[in-house]
Design a protein around this motif. Structure first.
Motif, PDB file in Angstrom:
ATOM      1  N   MET B 259       0.839  -1.206   0.000  1.00 43.16           N
ATOM      2  CA  MET B 259       0.000   0.000   0.000  1.00 43.16           C
ATOM      3  C   MET B 259       0.876   1.258   0.000  1.00 43.16           C
ATOM      4  O   MET B 259       0.613   2.224  -0.727  1.00 43.16           O
ATOM      5  CB  MET B 259      -0.940   0.000   1.216  1.00 43.16           C
ATOM      6  N   ALA B 260       1.941   1.232   0.798  1.00 46.29           N
ATOM      7  CA  ALA B 260       2.871   2.366   0.804  1.00 46.29           C
ATOM      8  C   ALA B 260       3.525   2.520  -0.573  1.00 46.29           C
ATOM      9  O   ALA B 260       3.717   3.649  -1.063  1.00 46.29           O
ATOM     10  CB  ALA B 260       3.923   2.169   1.883  1.00 46.29           C
ATOM     11  N   VAL B 262       2.219   1.834  -3.444  1.00 47.74           N
ATOM     12  CA  VAL B 262       1.243   2.474  -4.338  1.00 47.74           C
ATOM     13  C   VAL B 262       1.124   3.967  -4.012  1.00 47.74           C
ATOM     14  O   VAL B 262       1.068   4.816  -4.915  1.00 47.74           O
ATOM     15  CB  VAL B 262      -0.134   1.777  -4.226  1.00 47.74           C
ATOM     16  N   LEU B 263       1.087   4.291  -2.729  1.00 51.07           N
ATOM     17  CA  LEU B 263       0.952   5.702  -2.336  1.00 51.07           C
ATOM     18  C   LEU B 263       2.090   6.540  -2.924  1.00 51.07           C
ATOM     19  O   LEU B 263       1.877   7.644  -3.427  1.00 51.07           O
ATOM     20  CB  LEU B 263       0.954   5.832  -0.806  1.00 51.07           C
ATOM     21  N   ALA B 320      -5.104   1.103  -1.237  1.00 48.93           N
ATOM     22  CA  ALA B 320      -4.155   2.220  -1.156  1.00 48.93           C
ATOM     23  C   ALA B 320      -4.761   3.492  -1.741  1.00 48.93           C
ATOM     24  O   ALA B 320      -4.607   4.581  -1.185  1.00 48.93           O
ATOM     25  CB  ALA B 320      -2.873   1.853  -1.886  1.00 48.93           C
ATOM     26  N   ARG B 321      -5.439   3.360  -2.856  1.00 48.00           N
ATOM     27  CA  ARG B 321      -6.021   4.559  -3.494  1.00 48.00           C
ATOM     28  C   ARG B 321      -7.102   5.169  -2.617  1.00 48.00           C
ATOM     29  O   ARG B 321      -7.199   6.384  -2.487  1.00 48.00           O
ATOM     30  CB  ARG B 321      -6.575   4.200  -4.875  1.00 48.00           C
ATOM     31  N   GLY B 324      -5.341   6.850   0.272  1.00 45.49           N
ATOM     32  CA  GLY B 324      -4.502   7.999  -0.064  1.00 45.49           C
ATOM     33  C   GLY B 324      -5.191   9.131  -0.788  1.00 45.49           C
ATOM     34  O   GLY B 324      -4.575  10.187  -0.999  1.00 45.49           O
ATOM     35  N   LEU B 354       1.641   4.552   6.792  1.00 47.34           N
ATOM     36  CA  LEU B 354       0.649   5.021   5.811  1.00 47.34           C
ATOM     37  C   LEU B 354       0.148   6.420   6.169  1.00 47.34           C
ATOM     38  O   LEU B 354      -0.054   7.266   5.301  1.00 47.34           O
ATOM     39  CB  LEU B 354      -0.529   4.042   5.740  1.00 47.34           C
ATOM     40  N   THR B 358       1.111  10.089   4.014  1.00 48.11           N
ATOM     41  CA  THR B 358       0.022  10.881   3.421  1.00 48.11           C
ATOM     42  C   THR B 358      -0.310  12.127   4.236  1.00 48.11           C
ATOM     43  O   THR B 358      -1.152  12.930   3.799  1.00 48.11           O
ATOM     44  CB  THR B 358      -1.259  10.030   3.320  1.00 48.11           C
TER      45      THR B 358
END
Lengths: 144, 750
Positions: B259-260, B262-263, B320-321, B324, B354, B358
């Motif tokens: 996830m990180a 993707v961010l 992730a989207r 974020g 995360l 962000t």
């Protein structure tokens, strides 16, 4: 802080009814006595993995569905909270007074607005949908 | 149908009629006259729901949710049934001492004389670390404080630990390593502002029902609110999930890193926030850079993580989207699924990462929020420093200045406090097994059922070489049955003290009724023990309020400072959130935030200040995926995971005393995916034996469509079918918290 009542005498009584397990969510007159023989839950010898819901999904699927899709189903206010166990404390038609354990302010405000305490007249049993029309409940603080 | 007041009065007659049937609610049903109501807090989970205790003729007859508290009057079904536990048939009423292998009734004088002499003798003969205290996140703050002070400054041992080590040590170490200070910075109110919820390793619907209700309500009422649930099992919590991401147990570190990934890859990091407030680190040093972090994350592209975790890459990207998306508040919530792991601290760090990447932190609705299992694990044990490595209110045993400060505050000579941290929970019982720990005082908890690999430690507790004191409201429990002395403790509404729940909310539980039989509050018992051990001057308290006033002084000037929480203010309030450093201070909803946290200067140029870390920079830790201690193999081909169900709580000593709860869920079952059951040739209700390298137990099968193939789930509440005969006692190297959530097992027809 010790008080005579956190809300008022009416709510106090309702809570007593709630915790005694005498109450309910069926739309009929409250019974002056405990459940009659006709209202006793059939004897069950449930296996460990059987639950109220798994059995009632077969035996009374509409009721089970209404509860499961309703607010109480989502937040896991399970059957016995209103109906007791399948033993001697079972009540087919729980008293509306049960509601005050969590909804004391709404019960109180409904009573203050005209003495109505039949929650299920407006919020149908099991589904417990929000009622339409004018609400007798006061909007007070706290979370939504 | 219209029901009037008259009808309601009439229905009270029905209550009496029910009483005649011998319902467990008999005492309640008789309570139709005047009732007094005392403000209190629920006895169960760490949500800390406010309630009123209704008393009639000296008995607890009812409860009602406190509409002025955070729970807005709502209680879960366990809380509603609290009156039933008070007069339970197994309430422990008189002191017991073991003679010739049997527990026999004795006087308080005899029992306390024996306890004091055995502890004194062991400490004198074998040294201070031959004695220890094992407490509880259910004890009142004043009780844990007195025990902590007595054992550390009186008996001079740091062998003070407790069951919070089993449930939240990794969360505490996660906060501490990332922000430099323990405890969540957000609050429950953040739920009402969040646009995205990341619920990971938490079954809120069953373990934290009142908070779950609040999340469900937010999802209904907010615009486009998304709920992401990361959990191998599809639990009732997943009913509100917009995305339920199931994965192979123990692989969530890879998912969180992905996830990180993707961010960063999709430009959802808040670069300005990162530049101003974040450092990067590996191991224990913040000596890395954003580029180093990118290099680590290169190994965690969604496709690769999905391969590791046995999930879909597109689900990781979606999660992730959603998390974020700019302008949307994100709140993460987690509990034992992350904490009860050999890499629990790392897993906690990865959730914090995360938020830090962000900048979704310290804003309404944006916060990393660790849920808590017990009602006073945070307030009494974690904050109060009643864990082996801690001293009160953020101080550490290993820190010389902190020890000196506590010695001054406690009025004991320099050098009184031992510099070496004590033994954490599992280590404490291993010391008992090894014969090094001679005397152990267990208060308000049930390690004879709750420890992992429990048979190993049950032998140690029952051994001839150990002297085990258990202070309990119920007897027998799976621990008191092993004890040398069982002291009858007052329960919940029978005593007064403070609880501190998951959102730094401190609340006063006021005494509503007298304890039954000869039961006494643990506070009184510990004060008497101190006197008998020659430490009456150290523990001079006559009332819990006197202890509280000392606690206010001990906390003053620390980051916890709640010195404005006088007893009277707690009596009037419906919960207060620290820091609260002065009488008129309103409390702090969000820590580290300018304008809210009194420790952040009003003139601070930025909206947030992570004052716990050097340079006021929180740390994004570089943590790779690491497998659990045990993974399935040819001999033990399935995962076992353990957890909670809505009807019961912890070891069930209280909830089994509620007829409705016992009836609804009588025993633990082995929840298996139908595919696994079919492969084994068993159906629902069939008995199976689950075996690990440590032990075995037999359960009946329950088919779980929402389970994950290859994973068996058993709940932890059954005192006859002990899942902990099977679980592993491997611990996180930092937090020392055991890996209850994952071990390898085989399942056979029994």
């Amino acid at each position: 802080m010790t008080t005579a009542s956190p809300l008022g005498s009416a709510a106090r009584l309702l809570v007593l009814l709630l915790v005694t397990g005498v109450g309910g969510c069926a739309a009929s007159s409250p019974k002056p006595e405990h459940a009659t023989a006709r209202e006793r839950h059939p004897a069950v010898s449930a296996p460990a993995e059987e639950t109220c819901l798994s059995c009632h999904a077969r035996t009374t699927p509409q009721v089970a569905k209404a509860w499961q899709e309703g607010r109480h189903g989502l937040t896991l206010v399970l059957c016995f909270v209103c109906h007791g166990t399948t033993g001697a404390d079972f009540r087919l038609r729980p008293e509306p007074g049960l509601c005050a354990g969590c909804h004391a302010r709404n019960v109180q405000s409904a009573m203050d607005a005209g003495g109505r305490t039949d929650c299920f007249a407006c919020h149908p049993a099991h589904a417990l949908r929000p009622a339409r029309g004018e609400s007798p409940h006061r909007k007070e603080g706290g979370q939504p | 149908m219209k029901v009037t007041r008259r009808d309601f009065l009439r229905t009270s007659a029905a209550a009496s009629a029910l009483a005649a049937l011998g319902s467990p609610c008999r005492a309640l049903a008789e309570a139709t006259g005047p009732v007094t109501w005392t403000k209190s807090v629920c006895r169960y989970c760490g949500t800390g729901c406010g309630l009123y205790v209704g008393v009639k003729n000296g008995k607890v007859t009812a409860v009602q949710g406190d509409g002025d508290n955070h729970n807005a009057g709502f209680l879960c079904l366990k809380g509603l049934l609290l009156p039933e536990i008070m007069a339970a048939p197994d309430r422990h009423l008189h002191p017991l001492v073991r003679r010739n292998g049997k527990l026999v009734r004795v006087s308080w004088e005899e029992a306390m004389g024996l306890v004091a002499s055995r502890f004194k003798e062991a400490a004198e003969k074998f040294g201070p670390d031959a004695v220890g205290f094992y407490g509880s996140g259910q004890a009142l703050t004043e009780e844990s404080y007195v025990a902590n002070k007595l054992f550390r400054a009186g008996l001079r041992t740091n062998n003070v630990d407790g069951n919070p080590r089993l449930c939240m040590a990794s969360a505490a170490a996660g906060y501490l390593s990332t922000y430099g200070k323990d405890e969540p910075m957000g609050c429950y109110e953040d739920i009402d502002h969040a646009d995205v919820f990341l619920i990971v390793g938490a079954n809120m619907a069953e373990a934290h029902p009142v908070l779950f209700r609040r999340v469900a309500r937010r999802r209904e009422q907010g615009k486009g609110v998304k709920v992401i649930v990361l959990d191998p099992r599809r639990t009732p919590t997943s009913r509100i999930a917009d995305l339920h991401l199931s994965f192979t147990p123990g692989t969530d570190l890879a998912i969180l890193n992905a996830m990180a990934h993707v961010l960063l890859a999709e430009g959802m990091a808040d670069e300005e926030f990162v530049r101003a407030h974040v450092a990067f680190g590996e191991g224990t040093e913040a000596n890395k850079s954003l580029d180093d972090y990118r290099k680590l994350l290169a190994d965690y592209a969604p496709a690769r993580a999905a391969e590791i975790a046995g999930c879909r890459a597109e689900d990781i990207v979606t999660a992730a989207r959603w998390f974020g998306e700019q302008g949307r508040a994100a709140m993460s919530m987690w509990t034992q699924g992350l904490n009860q792991r050999t890499r629990g601290v790392w897993a906690n760090n990865l959730v914090h990462n995360l938020h830090l990447l962000t900048g979704k932190i310290g804003l309404p609705g944006s916060t990393p929020f660790s849920l808590t299992g017990q009602p006073n694990a945070c307030g009494g044990v974690r904050d109060g420093g009643a864990l082996a490595h801690l001293l009160p209110y953020g101080r550490l045993v290993a820190n010389e200045k902190h020890r000196e400060e506590m010695e001054r505050l406690w009025g004991v000579p320099a050098g009184t406090l031992a510099p070496k941290p004590g033994l954490a929970a599992v280590d404490l019982f291993r010391s008992l097994e090894e014969g090094k720990l001679k005397c152990l005082y267990v208060m308000c908890t049930n390690p004879g059922q709750s420890l992992p690999n429990v048979d190993r430690y049950r032998k140690a507790m029952a051994g001839d070489g150990s002297f085990l004191v258990v202070s309990e409201a119920f007897h027998p429990t799976r621990t008191s049955e092993l004890a040398d002395v069982v002291l009858p403790a007052a329960l919940w509404a029978e005593k007064e003290g403070v609880y501190g729940c998951a959102e730094r909310r401190y609340q006063l539980l006021q005494k509503a009724v007298e304890p039954p039989g000869e039961a006494r509050p643990d506070f009184d018992i510990l004060c008497e023990l101190a006197g008998r051990l020659g430490h009456g001057k150290l523990i001079p308290f006559k009332t819990p309020e006197e202890a509280w006033n000392e606690i206010l002084r001990v906390a003053k000037g620390t980051p916890y400072d709640f010195s404005g929480m006088t007893r009277e203010r707690l009596r009037q309030a419906h919960g207060l959130l620290w820091p609260l450093p002065a009488a008129g201070h309103p409390g702090t909803r969000r820590r580290y935030v300018r304008g809210e946290d009194p420790l952040v200067p009003a003139a601070h140029p930025q909206r947030i200040q992570f004052y716990g870390r050097p340079g006021a920079r929180a740390v994004v830790w570089l943590r790779p995926q690491k497998s659990p201690e045990e993974v399935p193999d040819a001999v033990y081909p399935l995962y076992l995971t353990t957890g909670r169900v809505i009807e019961h709580w912890h070891t069930g000593t209280m909830t089994r005393n509620c007829r409705e709860l016992r009836h609804a869920r009588a025993e633990a079952t082995a929840e298996m995916h139908p595919q696994d059951a079919a492969r084994l040739g068993v159906e629902g209700g069939d008995p199976v034996r689950i075996t690990s390298r440590r032990g075995q137990e037999t359960f009946r099968v329950s088919l779980a469509e929402g389970g994950r193939p290859g994973v068996v789930f058993v709940h932890m509440h059954d005192d006859r079918r002990l899942c902990n005969r099977i679980t592993i006692d491997a611990v996180d190297p930092v937090s020392r918290q055991p890996e209850y959530k994952i071990c390898a097992v085989k399942v056979e027809k029994a």
